[in-house]
Design a protein around this motif. Sequence first.
Motif, short mmCIF file in Angstrom:
data_model
loop_
_atom_site.label_atom_id
_atom_site.label_comp_id
_atom_site.label_asym_id
_atom_site.label_seq_id
_atom_site.Cartn_x
_atom_site.Cartn_y
_atom_site.Cartn_z
N ILE A 1 9.08 7.15 4.79
CA ILE A 1 9.73 8.28 4.85
C ILE A 1 9.82 8.85 3.41
CG2 ILE A 1 11.97 9.51 5.13
CD1 ILE A 1 12.39 7.27 7.50
N THR A 2 10.02 8.20 2.36
CA THR A 2 10.31 8.60 1.10
C THR A 2 8.69 9.37 0.60
OG1 THR A 2 11.81 7.03 0.26
CG2 THR A 2 10.56 8.19 -1.44
N THR A 3 7.61 8.76 0.94
CA THR A 3 6.24 9.08 0.43
C THR A 3 6.10 10.56 1.53
OG1 THR A 3 5.77 6.93 -0.01
CG2 THR A 3 4.09 8.60 0.38
N THR A 4 6.37 10.18 2.72
CA THR A 4 5.99 11.50 3.47
C THR A 4 6.68 12.73 3.00
OG1 THR A 4 5.52 10.03 5.28
CG2 THR A 4 5.80 12.21 6.03
N THR A 5 8.09 12.44 2.80
CA THR A 5 9.02 13.70 2.42
C THR A 5 8.69 14.19 1.03
OG1 THR A 5 10.77 12.59 3.71
CG2 THR A 5 11.21 14.45 2.01
N VAL B 1 0.75 -1.14 -0.04
CA VAL B 1 0.04 0.02 -0.18
C VAL B 1 0.93 1.37 -0.08
CG1 VAL B 1 -1.80 1.28 1.40
CG2 VAL B 1 -1.97 -1.21 1.05
N VAL B 2 1.80 1.28 0.97
CA VAL B 2 2.80 2.39 0.87
C VAL B 2 3.55 2.59 -0.37
CG1 VAL B 2 4.73 3.72 2.14
CG2 VAL B 2 2.78 2.35 3.38
N SER B 3 3.95 1.51 -0.92
CA SER B 3 4.70 1.51 -2.31
C SER B 3 3.85 2.10 -3.37
CB SER B 3 5.03 0.10 -2.58
OG SER B 3 6.04 -0.44 -1.93
N TYR B 4 2.47 1.76 -3.39
CA TYR B 4 1.48 2.30 -4.36
C TYR B 4 1.32 3.87 -4.03
CZ TYR B 4 -2.57 2.94 -7.05
OH TYR B 4 -3.68 3.58 -7.97
N ALA B 5 1.43 4.34 -2.74
CA ALA B 5 1.09 5.69 -2.38
C ALA B 5 2.27 6.43 -2.89
CB ALA B 5 0.83 5.86 -1.02
N ALA B 6 3.56 5.88 -2.70
CA ALA B 6 4.89 6.46 -3.26
C ALA B 6 4.90 6.60 -4.70
CB ALA B 6 6.02 5.57 -2.73
N PHE B 7 4.25 5.50 -5.40
CA PHE B 7 4.28 5.76 -6.76
C PHE B 7 3.49 7.02 -7.41
CE2 PHE B 7 1.64 4.22 -10.66
CZ PHE B 7 2.74 4.36 -11.65
N LEU B 8 2.14 6.95 -6.60
CA LEU B 8 1.27 8.26 -6.86
C LEU B 8 1.87 9.71 -6.74
CD1 LEU B 8 -2.19 6.78 -5.85
CD2 LEU B 8 -1.42 6.82 -8.18
N ILE B 9 2.61 9.52 -5.50
CA ILE B 9 3.19 10.95 -5.10
C ILE B 9 4.17 11.32 -5.88
CG2 ILE B 9 4.51 10.32 -3.42
CD1 ILE B 9 1.59 13.17 -3.40
N LEU B 10 4.93 10.24 -6.54
CA LEU B 10 6.04 10.51 -7.34
C LEU B 10 5.65 10.89 -8.90
CD1 LEU B 10 8.45 7.87 -6.08
CD2 LEU B 10 8.68 10.33 -5.86
N GLU B 11 4.43 10.59 -9.13
CA GLU B 11 4.13 10.59 -10.49
C GLU B 11 3.00 11.94 -10.52
OE1 GLU B 11 1.20 10.32 -12.65
OE2 GLU B 11 2.78 10.75 -14.11
N THR B 12 3.67 13.10 -10.64
CA THR B 12 2.85 14.42 -10.62
C THR B 12 2.74 15.19 -11.71
OG1 THR B 12 4.84 15.15 -9.66
CG2 THR B 12 3.22 14.46 -8.30
N ALA C 1 -0.80 17.11 8.61
CA ALA C 1 -0.15 17.11 9.83
C ALA C 1 -0.91 16.41 10.82
CB ALA C 1 -0.06 18.58 10.05
N TRP C 2 -2.33 16.48 10.88
CA TRP C 2 -2.97 15.85 11.94
C TRP C 2 -2.99 14.32 11.62
CZ3 TRP C 2 -4.39 16.40 16.44
CH2 TRP C 2 -5.43 15.55 17.23
N GLY C 3 -2.72 13.89 10.33
CA GLY C 3 -2.74 12.47 10.19
C GLY C 3 -1.49 11.95 10.61
N VAL C 4 -0.49 12.61 10.37
CA VAL C 4 1.04 12.56 10.79
C VAL C 4 1.13 12.31 12.28
CG1 VAL C 4 3.42 12.85 10.66
CG2 VAL C 4 1.98 12.72 8.61
N VAL C 5 0.46 13.29 12.90
CA VAL C 5 0.53 13.07 14.22
C VAL C 5 -0.10 12.11 15.06
CG1 VAL C 5 0.02 14.62 16.42
CG2 VAL C 5 1.17 15.81 14.63
#
Length: 294
Positions: free
Chosen positions: A165-169, A109-120, A193-197
């Motif tokens: 960390i890659t995705t969040t950054t 799931v996080v890999s997929y999220a990383a893929f989406l956020i890198l594809e902008t 921010a609220w989600g991360v906290v």
Amino acid sequence: MGAFDGAFDKLRGDQISHGYWGEHTSTIDWCENNYVHTPYIAETINTLTNLPSILLGLYGFFSVINNGLPKRFSICYLGLSLIGIGSFGFHMSLRWEWQLMDELPMIYVVSYAAFLILETSPGLDWQFGIIGPIIMIAWDIFVTISYIYLPNPVYHQIAFAIILITTTTRTAYLAFKLPPNHPSKVKIGKTMAWGVVTFAVGFGIWNIDNLFCAQLRQIRDMVGPLGIFVEGHAYWHLMTGYGSFLIFTASILLHLCIKVSPDAYTFDEKAFFPVVYPVKPQDRVKVKINGHAK
């Protein structure tokens, strides 16, 4: 969901090691005492606290479908439900195969999220073509095979942390780069921010549960039925499920603002369970981004 190694070997020594589902073959046992409430569930509280994540993921999934968002975003929410189902089975049975169904979907799931956020790139076409999905799938296959042959929770957490960390950054960078007058910048930032906290606090409570397990068990014995409120790993389930939901929602809006239009989508940041929805054309407020109306 997952675990750092360390305190867990000590936790397994005085726990029941078999039950309705057979011998416990997982590499991890938890601070919750086994088979206290029912002979059919090893860890009742740790099991049942996965239900909100399952339902929240389904809620997000159907919100994407019903609001006409690109279906690629529904997979993030559906992945949250999948992790919850795997964790439910893991804590119910303490079996290795269910442990994999908990921990490996976290990677996917996080890999997929990383893929989406890198594809902008602008527009909804895939910037990297088939190469992006191939790299993502290859990484997931590598982690899956290597973890099966090296079943160490620390290895799983390192692999998970690298992607997280890659995705969040990357997400924080993109949100920070939004112009000050961007209509969604504040709500994306606050919700993210609220989600991360929430996620981080849940992680902290879980590790208190690991480090002070013996003392917490004594407290549970003293307070009787109220001991369910002193199950730290259960808070991890509840808080990371909710935190992940908020992070996904903020990331989806950020993604659509970049790829489609800054005023085409929004969500109610005051809602406890915010979901992204399209803005009606007559309600859109054109904003100048870098000197141009968008």
